[in-house]
Scaffold this motif. Structure first.
Motif, PDB file in Angstrom:
ATOM      1  N   VAL A 235     103.495 -32.106-165.488  1.00  0.00           N
ATOM      2  CA  VAL A 235     103.068 -32.832-166.656  1.00  0.00           C
ATOM      3  C   VAL A 235     102.527 -31.925-167.752  1.00  0.00           C
ATOM      4  N   ARG A 236     103.030 -32.032-168.838  1.00  0.00           N
ATOM      5  CA  ARG A 236     102.528 -31.145-170.105  1.00  0.00           C
ATOM      6  C   ARG A 236     101.254 -31.594-170.442  1.00  0.00           C
ATOM      7  N   LEU A 237     100.155 -30.656-170.636  1.00  0.00           N
ATOM      8  CA  LEU A 237      98.790 -30.841-171.037  1.00  0.00           C
ATOM      9  C   LEU A 237      98.558 -30.388-172.437  1.00  0.00           C
ATOM     10  N   GLU A 238      98.439 -31.086-173.546  1.00  0.00           N
ATOM     11  CA  GLU A 238      98.213 -30.450-174.984  1.00  0.00           C
ATOM     12  C   GLU A 238      97.031 -30.667-175.478  1.00  0.00           C
ATOM     13  N   LEU A 239      96.297 -29.934-175.616  1.00  0.00           N
ATOM     14  CA  LEU A 239      95.051 -29.863-176.540  1.00  0.00           C
ATOM     15  C   LEU A 239      95.059 -29.556-177.892  1.00  0.00           C
ATOM     16  N   ARG A 240      94.395 -30.365-178.706  1.00  0.00           N
ATOM     17  CA  ARG A 240      94.241 -30.182-180.264  1.00  0.00           C
ATOM     18  C   ARG A 240      92.849 -30.061-180.530  1.00  0.00           C
ATOM     19  N   ALA A 241      92.183 -28.834-180.304  1.00  0.00           N
ATOM     20  CA  ALA A 241      90.772 -28.770-180.390  1.00  0.00           C
ATOM     21  C   ALA A 241      90.436 -28.658-181.711  1.00  0.00           C
ATOM     22  N   ALA A 242      89.014 -28.965-182.043  1.00  0.00           N
ATOM     23  CA  ALA A 242      88.452 -28.445-183.282  1.00  0.00           C
ATOM     24  C   ALA A 242      86.926 -28.514-182.907  1.00  0.00           C
ATOM     25  N   ALA A 243      86.583 -27.215-183.655  1.00  0.00           N
ATOM     26  CA  ALA A 243      85.092 -26.783-183.620  1.00  0.00           C
ATOM     27  C   ALA A 243      84.066 -27.931-184.075  1.00  0.00           C
ATOM     28  N   LEU A 244      84.276 -29.125-183.583  1.00  0.00           N
ATOM     29  CA  LEU A 244      82.998 -29.964-184.168  1.00  0.00           C
ATOM     30  C   LEU A 244      81.975 -30.195-183.270  1.00  0.00           C
ATOM     31  N   PRO A 245      80.739 -30.009-183.815  1.00  0.00           N
ATOM     32  CA  PRO A 245      79.446 -30.027-183.093  1.00  0.00           C
ATOM     33  C   PRO A 245      79.222 -31.466-182.401  1.00  0.00           C
ATOM     34  N   VAL A 246      78.697 -31.433-181.198  1.00  0.00           N
ATOM     35  CA  VAL A 246      78.556 -32.607-180.675  1.00  0.00           C
ATOM     36  C   VAL A 246      77.187 -32.729-179.784  1.00  0.00           C
ATOM     37  N   ARG A 247      76.571 -33.807-179.810  1.00  0.00           N
ATOM     38  CA  ARG A 247      74.988 -33.760-179.455  1.00  0.00           C
ATOM     39  C   ARG A 247      75.129 -34.863-178.036  1.00  0.00           C
ATOM     40  N   ALA A 248      75.036 -34.103-177.020  1.00  0.00           N
ATOM     41  CA  ALA A 248      75.354 -35.090-175.524  1.00  0.00           C
ATOM     42  C   ALA A 248      74.977 -33.913-174.349  1.00  0.00           C
ATOM     43  N   ASP A 249      75.258 -34.606-173.264  1.00  0.00           N
ATOM     44  CA  ASP A 249      74.806 -33.814-171.919  1.00  0.00           C
ATOM     45  C   ASP A 249      76.347 -33.154-171.683  1.00  0.00           C
ATOM     46  N   PHE A 250      76.272 -31.719-171.743  1.00  0.00           N
ATOM     47  CA  PHE A 250      77.640 -31.294-171.657  1.00  0.00           C
ATOM     48  C   PHE A 250      78.230 -31.464-170.382  1.00  0.00           C
ATOM     49  N   GLU A 251      77.805 -31.347-169.196  1.00  0.00           N
ATOM     50  CA  GLU A 251      78.089 -31.828-167.805  1.00  0.00           C
ATOM     51  C   GLU A 251      78.524 -33.189-167.681  1.00  0.00           C
ATOM     52  N   ARG A 252      77.690 -33.935-168.365  1.00  0.00           N
ATOM     53  CA  ARG A 252      78.395 -35.406-168.101  1.00  0.00           C
ATOM     54  C   ARG A 252      79.288 -35.871-168.839  1.00  0.00           C
ATOM     55  N   SER A 253      79.534 -35.027-170.312  1.00  0.00           N
ATOM     56  CA  SER A 253      80.691 -35.168-170.991  1.00  0.00           C
ATOM     57  C   SER A 253      81.817 -35.032-170.179  1.00  0.00           C
ATOM     58  N   LEU A 254      81.756 -33.516-169.697  1.00  0.00           N
ATOM     59  CA  LEU A 254      82.930 -32.956-168.939  1.00  0.00           C
ATOM     60  C   LEU A 254      83.401 -34.145-167.962  1.00  0.00           C
ATOM     61  N   GLN A 255      82.407 -34.599-167.173  1.00  0.00           N
ATOM     62  CA  GLN A 255      82.749 -35.521-166.040  1.00  0.00           C
ATOM     63  C   GLN A 255      83.269 -36.622-166.598  1.00  0.00           C
ATOM     64  N   VAL A 256      83.225 -37.193-167.849  1.00  0.00           N
ATOM     65  CA  VAL A 256      83.905 -38.324-168.441  1.00  0.00           C
ATOM     66  C   VAL A 256      85.281 -37.913-168.986  1.00  0.00           C
ATOM     67  N   LEU A 257      85.291 -36.785-169.565  1.00  0.00           N
ATOM     68  CA  LEU A 257      86.556 -36.184-169.921  1.00  0.00           C
ATOM     69  C   LEU A 257      87.463 -35.973-168.817  1.00  0.00           C
ATOM     70  N   SER A 258      86.863 -35.421-167.609  1.00  0.00           N
ATOM     71  CA  SER A 258      87.606 -35.022-166.543  1.00  0.00           C
ATOM     72  C   SER A 258      88.295 -36.510-166.006  1.00  0.00           C
ATOM     73  N   ASN A 259      87.366 -37.428-165.834  1.00  0.00           N
ATOM     74  CA  ASN A 259      87.936 -38.840-165.303  1.00  0.00           C
ATOM     75  C   ASN A 259      89.042 -39.173-166.032  1.00  0.00           C
ATOM     76  N   LEU A 260      88.947 -39.188-167.375  1.00  0.00           N
ATOM     77  CA  LEU A 260      90.143 -39.548-168.142  1.00  0.00           C
ATOM     78  C   LEU A 260      91.339 -38.710-168.159  1.00  0.00           C
ATOM     79  N   LEU A 261      91.203 -37.420-167.825  1.00  0.00           N
ATOM     80  CA  LEU A 261      92.328 -36.545-167.558  1.00  0.00           C
ATOM     81  C   LEU A 261      93.127 -36.918-166.293  1.00  0.00           C
ATOM     82  N   SER A 262      92.110 -37.193-165.249  1.00  0.00           N
ATOM     83  CA  SER A 262      92.651 -37.319-163.953  1.00  0.00           C
ATOM     84  C   SER A 262      93.331 -38.637-164.030  1.00  0.00           C
ATOM     85  N   ASN A 263      92.950 -39.751-164.585  1.00  0.00           N
ATOM     86  CA  ASN A 263      93.412 -41.028-164.681  1.00  0.00           C
ATOM     87  C   ASN A 263      94.903 -40.802-165.318  1.00  0.00           C
TER      88      ASN A 263
END
Length: 359
Positions: A235-263
């Motif tokens: 499966v091809r994984l395509e990222l369209r990143a942008a250097a936008l500032p985010v205010r959140a917990d980095f590890e928890r944000s990665l956990q949510v994003l990882s769950n979405l990618l796994s799903n």
């Protein structure tokens, strides 16, 4: 003393005080009201009128006092009846509330009180009904959770029994059985961990460490974690990143994003594509995870974030999903003052993670 007796006696006490005050005021103020009439009578009588003034004043005062005393029993009776009715109404409402509370305590969460009227007692009944409805939902959720946990444990336990019997019968070698048993134990351990995470999230006991970070750094970390898994599945994984500032917990944000990618990976067939796009605006940063899978039927969208809810239960369980990943993801997003939503169609689904923008 019972509530009804206290209310009734309180009304009577107020009545007696009011009647006593009325009699005292009449004695003190009556002469000022009928003095003009006495003067008119003295003038009409003539020279003898002055001598009759005391008798006239005494007669009018006595008449007024007698009239008041004669009306007191009737007024007292009517006031007592009014106090009786008012006290009964209050006590009846309190008794309904008491019986309802007893039934709620006994587990009958479907109990409701009548909401008739526009006073504080009706507001109390309305609040009671809202509480009962909330408890009923909690009880339904608890029963559903117990049933779901039992259902989730049934499959690995059955598998463990089968592997153990195969090992005893000599159908499987110890190495084969050990590998299979370890796989099932890991699945049960993952389920226990997910349930613990849900409990902490719903209780508001998730430890968060908000920091400012770049959305590009979050996508880079997610890509490094899933690059091999996507390549293995084709499966091809395509990222369209942008250097936008985010205010959140980095590890928890990665956990949510990882769950979405796994799903997304679990529901995208080989040869498909999963893309992650970052957008900003209105004080938030949006991470849009889009897959090219079969999509989610419209009737399932409202329940996709519920615990243990699966659109395709068999496929998700075989692929290793515990059925609570999206529940955890949405809970973490909300804990970080964000949100997680989904849209879907025949060409695939898009999960959007919204997080507060940084500075």
């Amino acid at each position: 003393m019972r509530l009804f007796a206290r209310l009734f006696l309180s009304h009577l006490l107020v009545l007696l005080v009011a009647e006593g005050t009325l009699l005292l005021a009449a004695e003190l103020l009556a002469s000022g009201f009928f003095r003009h009439h006495v003067d008119e009578m003295v003038r009409l009588i003539g020279p003898r009128g002055a001598a009759l003034r005391p008798d006239l004043e005494a007669g009018m005062r006595g008449t007024l006092t007698g009239a008041l005393l004669a009306s007191l029993p009737i007024a007292t009776l009517l006031a007592a009846l009014t106090a009786l009715l008012a006290s009964r109404r209050v006590v009846r409402s309190v008794q309904l509330l008491e019986r309802g509370s007893r039934e709620i305590a006994a587990g009958h969460f479907e109990r409701r009180l009548p909401e008739t009227g526009r006073d504080e007692l009706t507001d109390l009944a309305r609040s009671f009904n809202r509480m009962a409805a909330s408890l009923e939902r909690v009880e339904e959720s608890r029963a559903e959770l117990i049933g779901n946990v039992g259902h989730e444990l049934r499959s690995p336990l059955a598998a463990l029994r089968g592997y153990a019997e195969a090992l005893v019968d000599g159908v499987m070698t110890p190495e084969q059985a050990g590998t299979a048993i370890l796989r099932e134990v890991r699945a049960m351990d993952r389920l226990a961990g997910d349930l613990s995470a849900i409990s902490r999230i719903e209780a508001g006991r998730v430890e968060l460490h908000p920091v400012d970070f770049s959305a590009a750094d979050l996508l880079r970390a997610a890509f490094e974690r899933f690059e091999a898994a996507f390549e293995e599945r084709g499966v091809r994984l395509e990222l369209r990143a942008a250097a936008l500032p985010v205010r959140a917990d980095f590890e928890r944000s990665l956990q949510v994003l990882s769950n979405l990618l796994s799903n997304a990976l679990r529901h995208t067939p080989p040869g498909g594509q999963v893309s992650v796009r970052v957008r900003g605006g209105r004080g938030e940063v949006r991470f849009e995870v889009t897959d090219s899978g079969p999509g989610i039927p419209a009737e399932h969208l409202e329940r996709i974030f519920e615990r243990f809810y699966r659109v395709d239960a068999a496929r998700s369980r075989q692929a290793g999903g515990s059925g609570v990943g999206l529940t955890i993801a949405r809970g973490l997003a909300r804990a970080m003052d964000g949100q997680l939503t989904v849209t879907s169609g025949p060409q695939g689904s898009t999960f959007t993670l919204r997080l507060p923008a940084g500075v």
